[in-house]
Design an enzyme around this catalytic site. Structure first.
Site, PDB file in Angstrom:
ATOM      1  N   GLY A   1       0.876  -1.336   0.073  1.00  0.00           N
ATOM      2  CA  GLY A   1      -0.084  -0.022  -0.062  1.00  0.00           C
ATOM      3  C   GLY A   1       0.914   1.271   0.128  1.00  0.00           C
ATOM      4  O   GLY A   1       2.042   1.225  -0.692  1.00  0.00           O
ATOM      5  N   SER A   2       0.251   2.406   0.537  1.00  0.00           N
ATOM      6  CA  SER A   2       1.034   3.469   0.524  1.00  0.00           C
ATOM      7  C   SER A   2       2.086   3.825   1.657  1.00  0.00           C
ATOM      8  O   SER A   2       1.951   3.200   2.580  1.00  0.00           O
ATOM      9  CB  SER A   2      -0.023   4.858   0.716  1.00  0.00           C
ATOM     10  N   PRO A   3       3.066   4.748   1.187  1.00  0.00           N
ATOM     11  CA  PRO A   3       3.942   4.680   2.503  1.00  0.00           C
ATOM     12  C   PRO A   3       3.495   5.360   3.558  1.00  0.00           C
ATOM     13  O   PRO A   3       3.993   4.836   4.907  1.00  0.00           O
ATOM     14  CB  PRO A   3       4.837   6.020   1.802  1.00  0.00           C
ATOM     15  N   ARG A   4       2.244   6.118   3.465  1.00  0.00           N
ATOM     16  CA  ARG A   4       1.725   6.667   4.776  1.00  0.00           C
ATOM     17  C   ARG A   4       1.188   5.652   5.774  1.00  0.00           C
ATOM     18  O   ARG A   4       1.530   5.532   7.089  1.00  0.00           O
ATOM     19  CB  ARG A   4       0.579   8.003   4.433  1.00  0.00           C
ATOM     20  N   VAL A   5       0.459   4.620   5.210  1.00  0.00           N
ATOM     21  CA  VAL A   5      -0.394   3.402   6.047  1.00  0.00           C
ATOM     22  C   VAL A   5       1.003   2.541   6.383  1.00  0.00           C
ATOM     23  O   VAL A   5       1.025   1.992   7.286  1.00  0.00           O
ATOM     24  CB  VAL A   5      -1.292   2.877   5.144  1.00  0.00           C
ATOM     25  N   GLY A   6       1.878   2.449   5.544  1.00  0.00           N
ATOM     26  CA  GLY A   6       3.117   1.644   5.721  1.00  0.00           C
ATOM     27  C   GLY A   6       3.770   2.054   7.048  1.00  0.00           C
ATOM     28  O   GLY A   6       3.983   1.159   7.887  1.00  0.00           O
TER      29      GLY A   6
ATOM     30  N   GLU B   1       5.630  -3.559   0.842  1.00  0.00           N
ATOM     31  CA  GLU B   1       5.716  -3.071  -0.663  1.00  0.00           C
ATOM     32  C   GLU B   1       4.983  -1.918  -0.730  1.00  0.00           C
ATOM     33  O   GLU B   1       3.878  -1.924  -0.845  1.00  0.00           O
ATOM     34  CB  GLU B   1       5.186  -4.225  -1.588  1.00  0.00           C
TER      35      GLU B   1
ATOM     36  N   CYS C   1       1.612   0.348  -9.070  1.00  0.00           N
ATOM     37  CA  CYS C   1       2.694   0.863  -8.249  1.00  0.00           C
ATOM     38  C   CYS C   1       3.995   1.266  -8.771  1.00  0.00           C
ATOM     39  O   CYS C   1       4.963   2.002  -8.535  1.00  0.00           O
ATOM     40  CB  CYS C   1       2.896   0.313  -6.782  1.00  0.00           C
TER      41      CYS C   1
END
Length: 469
Positions: free
Chosen positions: A191-196, A213, A247
């Site tokens: 998913g996104s870096p923010r949620v990561g 990822e 992505c």
């Protein structure tokens, strides 16, 4: 839901030691349940319908970018699993004479897989099959955004596996939060870096392993030596497949100033050939996907409007229809770094163009942003290719083509820092779901010659031994 999650997690904790003892044939049998299910025409029709409702995805793309990739990974695992599970002998240094040293992969335990909505089957089942192959129990949380495909996956797993081995939990962020409270042995998030970052924070509470990822802005450099007609067609396909919601799609273009005009012309011709050959409009193409939902449509419209308001020029496309979640392939020139479109992953069919005069300008531009998941280089000049490869860090690199980074299971796939942590596909994914255990087995001899009480003879002996290492 929290109590149900806790119940299943405890059930899998009890079960996984049995799964760890499964041999090669028993693990492959489990993978073949998935393979057989996806080859059933009735199930494929259900999947086609689900993915059309979620993403307007054509059947060819369902096979090419979803089902086929899962089946290819299963086939690859079948060929290599026996070798991966075999103990690996490693060299033994002279001071350890009389021992043998080796490693073996052992399952980590209970795995959480959190998958995204853009390739909802592929990015759920590919990590799943590697986790199963490694001997783990799995809880899978697919995205609630691609709800129809998530329901298909839930029904599939309920039919194929007991909940003590594989369980799917559907739901929103509250379900994800409840899952992250459990002390999983490993978490695989896409998913996104923010949620990561949120996932990594939750994992840290239990010191759980993580594979992240993520994504980011994958740049595509096209230099003055590139075959523009060929490259423009490849970029058009790469940016339009799944409506740019990928992505590893080219996020922005760095074009040598001498090829900018010809690229725009060839890109437009390629888009028409691919999605409007009869002149009826791209919107009427059965092969062109849609934006996943209204929220993401409005986000894309917002970053487009921001770019235009700050001086970007529309070179192609720019058609938006929120009622149909349709956005046409769009090229923007005159893009600058202060625009929102250059400060977040686009995840749609908008493609900013930045021109450069010399290769140092291009390199410096990319290095101002976080490390990308993929670096694309289009060039027929090996010196230019080497210059960009040596000067720009990226999770992976594709030269003179696009979207291939996820296609070879013999290569590790993943990002760097903001674009990801850890690697997937092939042995790298199997190893990520495993503990590589080191073993030293004493067969004869002893180290008692260096036991206390210490004296000059022992000191000389130790010095001699370490000189021979």
């Amino acid at each position: 839901m929290h109590h149900e999650i806790k119940r299943v997690f405890c059930l899998q904790q009890e079960k996984w030691p049995q799964l760890a003892r499964l041999g090669v044939s028993e693990r492959i049998e489990r993978l073949m349940r998935i393979d057989k299910y996806l080859r059933d025409e009735r199930h494929l029709l259900e999947l086609y319908q689900a993915m059309f409702m979620d993403l307007h995805k054509p059947e060819v793309e369902v096979i090419a970018t979803e089902v086929g990739i899962v089946q290819a990974q299963i086939s690859y695992i079948k060929k290599h699993l026996s070798n991966w599970m075999r103990p690996r002998k490693v060299p033994t240094p002279l001071p350890l004479i009389g021992t043998r040293s080796f490693t073996r992969y052992e399952p980590k335990g209970v795995i959480l897989i959190m998958s995204p909505w853009n390739f909802p089957l592929n990015l759920s089942l590919v990590p799943l099959v590697y986790a199963i192959a490694a001997g783990n129990a799995v809880i899978l949380k697919p995205s609630e955004i691609s709800s129809h495909t998530s329901a298909f996956i839930k029904h599939m797993m309920d039919e194929l596996f007991p909940e003590s081995e594989v369980m799917v939990f559907e739901g929103d962020a509250s379900v994800a939060s409840s899952l992250l409270e459990q002390p999983f042995n490993h978490i695989f998030f896409t998913g996104s870096p923010r949620v990561g970052k949120l996932v990594m924070t939750a994992a840290a509470k239990h010191l759980s392993g993580v594979t992240l990822e993520l994504g980011g802005k994958s740049p595509a450099i096209i230099d003055e030596t590139a075959d523009i007609s060929l490259i423009a067609r490849r970029v058009a396909w790469a940016k339009c497949v799944n409506n740019g919601q990928t992505c590893i799609t080219p996020d922005y273009l760095l074009l040598h100033e001498s090829v900018c005009d010809s690229f725009i012309h060839e890109f437009g011709a390629a888009v028409k050939q691919l999605y409007d050959p009869e002149g009826e409009g791209i919107k009427n193409s059965p092969d062109y996907c849609r934006i996943i939902n209204g929220m993401h449509f409005r986000r894309l419209r917002s970053i487009y409007d921001d770019a235009i308001s700050k001086g970007a020029c529309l070179s192609l496309g720019g058609d938006f229809d929120e009622s149909d979640r349709f956005i046409s392939p769009t090229l923007l020139e005159g893009v600058t770094c202060d625009m929102n479109i250059m400060n977040e992953e686009i995840f749609g069919p908008l493609l900013p163009i930045i021109t450069y005069r010399n290769r140092k300008e291009a390199k410096d531009m990319i290095r101002r942003l976080p490390n990308p998941l993929t670096l694309y280089i289009a060039s027929r000049d090996q010196a230019n290719i080497d210059y960009f490869m040596d000067g720009i860090s990226a999770g992976g690199t594709v030269i003179n083509d696009y979207m291939l980074g996820y296609s070879n299971p013999s290569l590790p796939f993943g990002g760097i820092n903001n674009s990801g942590i850890g690697r997937s596909l092939g042995l790298h994914c199997f190893a990520g779901f495993s503990n590589e255990r080191s073993i030293i087995h004493r067969r004869w001899g002893s180290l008692n010659i260096i036991y206390p009480p210490y004296n000059e003879r022992v000191l000389r002996l130790i010095n001699t031994l370490y000189r021979w290492m």
